[in-house]
Design an enzyme around this catalytic site. Structure first.
Site, PDB file in Angstrom:
ATOM      1  N   LYS A   1       0.797  -1.235   0.000  1.00  0.00           N
ATOM      2  CA  LYS A   1       0.000   0.000   0.000  1.00  0.00           C
ATOM      3  C   LYS A   1       0.831   1.287   0.000  1.00  0.00           C
ATOM      4  O   LYS A   1       0.397   2.284  -0.553  1.00  0.00           O
ATOM      5  CB  LYS A   1      -0.948   0.004   1.207  1.00  0.00           C
ATOM      6  CG  LYS A   1      -2.134  -0.957   1.050  1.00  0.00           C
ATOM      7  CD  LYS A   1      -3.052  -0.832   2.249  1.00  0.00           C
ATOM      8  CE  LYS A   1      -4.424  -1.396   1.938  1.00  0.00           C
ATOM      9  NZ  LYS A   1      -5.413  -1.042   2.961  1.00  0.00           N
TER      10      LYS A   1
ATOM     11  N   ASP B   1     -10.508   3.076   2.073  1.00  0.00           N
ATOM     12  CA  ASP B   1     -10.748   2.508   3.406  1.00  0.00           C
ATOM     13  C   ASP B   1     -11.588   3.438   4.290  1.00  0.00           C
ATOM     14  O   ASP B   1     -12.427   2.983   5.064  1.00  0.00           O
ATOM     15  CB  ASP B   1      -9.421   2.191   4.109  1.00  0.00           C
ATOM     16  CG  ASP B   1      -8.686   1.027   3.458  1.00  0.00           C
ATOM     17  OD1 ASP B   1      -9.317   0.288   2.684  1.00  0.00           O
ATOM     18  OD2 ASP B   1      -7.473   0.860   3.716  1.00  0.00           O
TER      19      ASP B   1
HETATM   20  N1  LIG Z   1     -12.022  -3.805   8.502  1.00  0.00           N
HETATM   21  C1  LIG Z   1     -11.133  -3.389   7.623  1.00  0.00           C
HETATM   22  O1  LIG Z   1     -11.433  -3.189   6.445  1.00  0.00           O
HETATM   23  C2  LIG Z   1      -9.728  -3.110   8.075  1.00  0.00           C
HETATM   24  C3  LIG Z   1      -8.930  -2.184   7.378  1.00  0.00           C
HETATM   25  C4  LIG Z   1      -7.614  -1.926   7.859  1.00  0.00           C
HETATM   26  C5  LIG Z   1      -7.137  -2.631   8.971  1.00  0.00           C
HETATM   27  N2  LIG Z   1      -7.961  -3.529   9.604  1.00  0.00           N
HETATM   28  C6  LIG Z   1      -7.481  -4.252  10.793  1.00  0.00           C
HETATM   29  O2  LIG Z   1      -7.034  -3.302  11.750  1.00  0.00           O
HETATM   30  C7  LIG Z   1      -5.945  -3.817  12.487  1.00  0.00           C
HETATM   31  C8  LIG Z   1      -4.778  -2.837  12.457  1.00  0.00           C
HETATM   32  O3  LIG Z   1      -4.336  -2.731  11.110  1.00  0.00           O
HETATM   33  P1  LIG Z   1      -3.319  -1.583  10.646  1.00  0.00           P
HETATM   34  O4  LIG Z   1      -3.139  -1.735   9.186  1.00  0.00           O
HETATM   35  O5  LIG Z   1      -3.734  -0.248  11.178  1.00  0.00           O
HETATM   36  O6  LIG Z   1      -1.977  -2.049  11.397  1.00  0.00           O
HETATM   37  P2  LIG Z   1      -0.692  -1.199  11.753  1.00  0.00           P
HETATM   38  O7  LIG Z   1      -0.524  -0.044  10.823  1.00  0.00           O
HETATM   39  O8  LIG Z   1       0.408  -2.188  11.905  1.00  0.00           O
HETATM   40  O9  LIG Z   1      -1.031  -0.582  13.217  1.00  0.00           O
HETATM   41  C9  LIG Z   1      -1.188  -1.430  14.326  1.00  0.00           C
HETATM   42  C10 LIG Z   1      -1.732  -0.625  15.510  1.00  0.00           C
HETATM   43  O10 LIG Z   1      -1.947  -1.555  16.599  1.00  0.00           O
HETATM   44  C11 LIG Z   1      -1.218  -1.079  17.729  1.00  0.00           C
HETATM   45  N3  LIG Z   1      -0.746  -2.209  18.544  1.00  0.00           N
HETATM   46  C12 LIG Z   1      -0.094  -3.306  18.130  1.00  0.00           C
HETATM   47  N4  LIG Z   1       0.186  -4.106  19.191  1.00  0.00           N
HETATM   48  C13 LIG Z   1      -0.292  -3.470  20.282  1.00  0.00           C
HETATM   49  C14 LIG Z   1      -0.310  -3.784  21.678  1.00  0.00           C
HETATM   50  N5  LIG Z   1       0.223  -4.915  22.146  1.00  0.00           N
HETATM   51  N6  LIG Z   1      -0.913  -2.917  22.518  1.00  0.00           N
HETATM   52  C15 LIG Z   1      -1.462  -1.775  22.048  1.00  0.00           C
HETATM   53  N7  LIG Z   1      -1.480  -1.414  20.752  1.00  0.00           N
HETATM   54  C16 LIG Z   1      -0.896  -2.263  19.873  1.00  0.00           C
HETATM   55  C17 LIG Z   1      -0.060  -0.294  17.160  1.00  0.00           C
HETATM   56  O11 LIG Z   1       0.455   0.551  18.137  1.00  0.00           O
HETATM   57  P3  LIG Z   1       2.024   1.033  18.055  1.00  0.00           P
HETATM   58  O12 LIG Z   1       2.048   2.204  17.135  1.00  0.00           O
HETATM   59  O13 LIG Z   1       2.328   1.384  19.462  1.00  0.00           O
HETATM   60  O14 LIG Z   1       2.805  -0.148  17.565  1.00  0.00           O
HETATM   61  C18 LIG Z   1      -0.785   0.450  16.019  1.00  0.00           C
HETATM   62  O15 LIG Z   1      -1.525   1.539  16.510  1.00  0.00           O
HETATM   63  C19 LIG Z   1      -5.641  -5.187  11.876  1.00  0.00           C
HETATM   64  O16 LIG Z   1      -6.293  -6.166  12.645  1.00  0.00           O
HETATM   65  C20 LIG Z   1      -6.273  -5.111  10.504  1.00  0.00           C
HETATM   66  O17 LIG Z   1      -6.680  -6.374  10.020  1.00  0.00           O
HETATM   67  C21 LIG Z   1      -9.225  -3.780   9.196  1.00  0.00           C
END
Ligand SMILES: NC(=O)c1ccc[n+]([C@@H]2O[C@H](COP(=O)([O-])OP(=O)(O)OC[C@H]3O[C@@H](n4cnc5c(N)ncnc54)[C@H](OP(=O)(O)O)[C@@H]3O)[C@@H](O)[C@H]2O)c1
Length: 280
Positions: A71, A108
């Site tokens: 992306k 998104d």
């Molecule tokens: N429904 C949909 O269409 C859709 C679309 C996009 C994403 N999602 C889902 O959303 C989730 C996140 O995706 P993303 O792309 O945003 O991932 P990302 O960019 O890797 O961000 C991950 C987030 O989770 C936090 N995190 C990870 N481990 C943690 C912990 N142990 N305690 C507290 N916070 C923690 C991170 O905080 P730090 O910054 O501190 O690491 C960050 O804010 C995934 O499950 C993904 O499948 C769903």
């Protein structure tokens, strides 16, 4: 609806890609609208992304979606990145234009807002403060969507404070950052709570968040959709909150891609949702 006299082609590029539900989702619409076409998973290594994107037009593809890890990289490959993708910092959808040039956008934020509106038609972004937990890619789309929809106050809380501060500095406007330690108390007075962290996902521990300060009228949503009913949503339901799960975000973000590729705005039907739900 546009008429089509050619085979319609699109796909999703990812590495890995076989877990993606997008082929099932898009191929449902080809059947539903009785159109000759197909949507394929394309396993593309990061180092091959530029060549793969450039091949879309000669192969007759209308475009593609992008998933992990492409992306961000695609931003420097396509010929035009629209303002939304620039703001979110990622491209989720590429359109191969008739002249062969490539345009990148991000849908998104649209998926997030449309899902809330379909499930909770009375929802208003300006009803009160929205608390967003997390500051990753998903959070950027959620914050963009909330601000576009008219949110006047978005409280952003992330484990790593610098990431939340960076997002707030870029987005400006109604985003206010609070420290991770204040996440429980920050729910006091919120109209909406959104989890955008990966916590609560299959294989991850539940989001560490106490809901006791959250007003009973607050809407609770999670963008995680595996499982559909995350521990956060289950806890919120137990307290009597209205909840919206994350599957609809995935389904709705696919609709504008069809408008751009095929000139059709497809519907997220109950049948489509049930079909994808059965795979979770
Ligand atoms: N429904 C949909 O269409 C859709 C679309 C996009 C994403 N999602 C889902 O959303 C989730 C996140 O995706 P993303 O792309 O945003 O991932 P990302 O960019 O890797 O961000 C991950 C987030 O989770 C936090 N995190 C990870 N481990 C943690 C912990 N142990 N305690 C507290 N916070 C923690 C991170 O905080 P730090 O910054 O501190 O690491 C960050 O804010 C995934 O499950 C993904 O499948 C769903």
């Amino acid at each position: 609806m546009a008429s089509h006299d050619r085979f319609l082609l699109a796909g999703v590029m990812g590495w890995p890609v076989m877990h993606s539900r997008s082929p099932m989702l898009h191929n449902y619409w080809f059947r539903h609208y009785q159109l000759a076409g197909t949507y394929v998973p394309l396993a593309i290594r990061p180092e091959s992304l530029a060549a793969a994107l450039r091949a879309l037009h000669p192969l007759g593809f209308a475009g593609c979606n992008l998933t992990i890890p492409h992306k961000q990289q695609a931003m420097s490959i396509v010929d035009e990145v629209d303002a939304v993708a620039r703001r979110i910092g990622a491209i989720s959808c590429v359109v191969a234009r008739p002249d062969g040039s490539l345009a990148g956008t991000n849908n998104d934020h649209y998926g997030f807002i449309c899902n809330i509106r379909q499930e909770e038609p009375a929802w208003r972004a300006d009803a009160g403060p929205a608390v967003v937990i997390g500051a990753g890619g998903g959070a950027r789309a959620v914050c963009y969507g909330l601000i576009e929809a008219g949110a006047r106050r978005v409280v952003l809380i992330n484990r790593s404070p610098e990431r939340a501060a960076g997002l707030a500095a870029e987005f400006g406007g109604p985003i206010e950052v609070l420290p991770w330690a204040q996440r429980h108390d920050a729910l006091d007075g919120a109209a909406m709570l959104v989890n955008t962290t990966s916590q609560g996902m299959v294989g991850q521990p539940p989001l560490d968040l106490r809901l006791d300060k959250l007003p009973s009228a607050a809407l609770v949503t999670d963008i995680v959709y595996t499982p559909l009913r995350t521990p956060l949503l289950a806890a919120a339901q137990q307290r009597g909150h209205r909840t919206v799960d994350g599957l609809g975000m995935l389904l709705h973000q696919a609709r504008p891609a069809w408008s751009a590729w095929f000139g059709i705005q497809p519907e997220v039907t109950r049948e489509l949702r049930a079909m994808i739900e059965a795979t979770l």
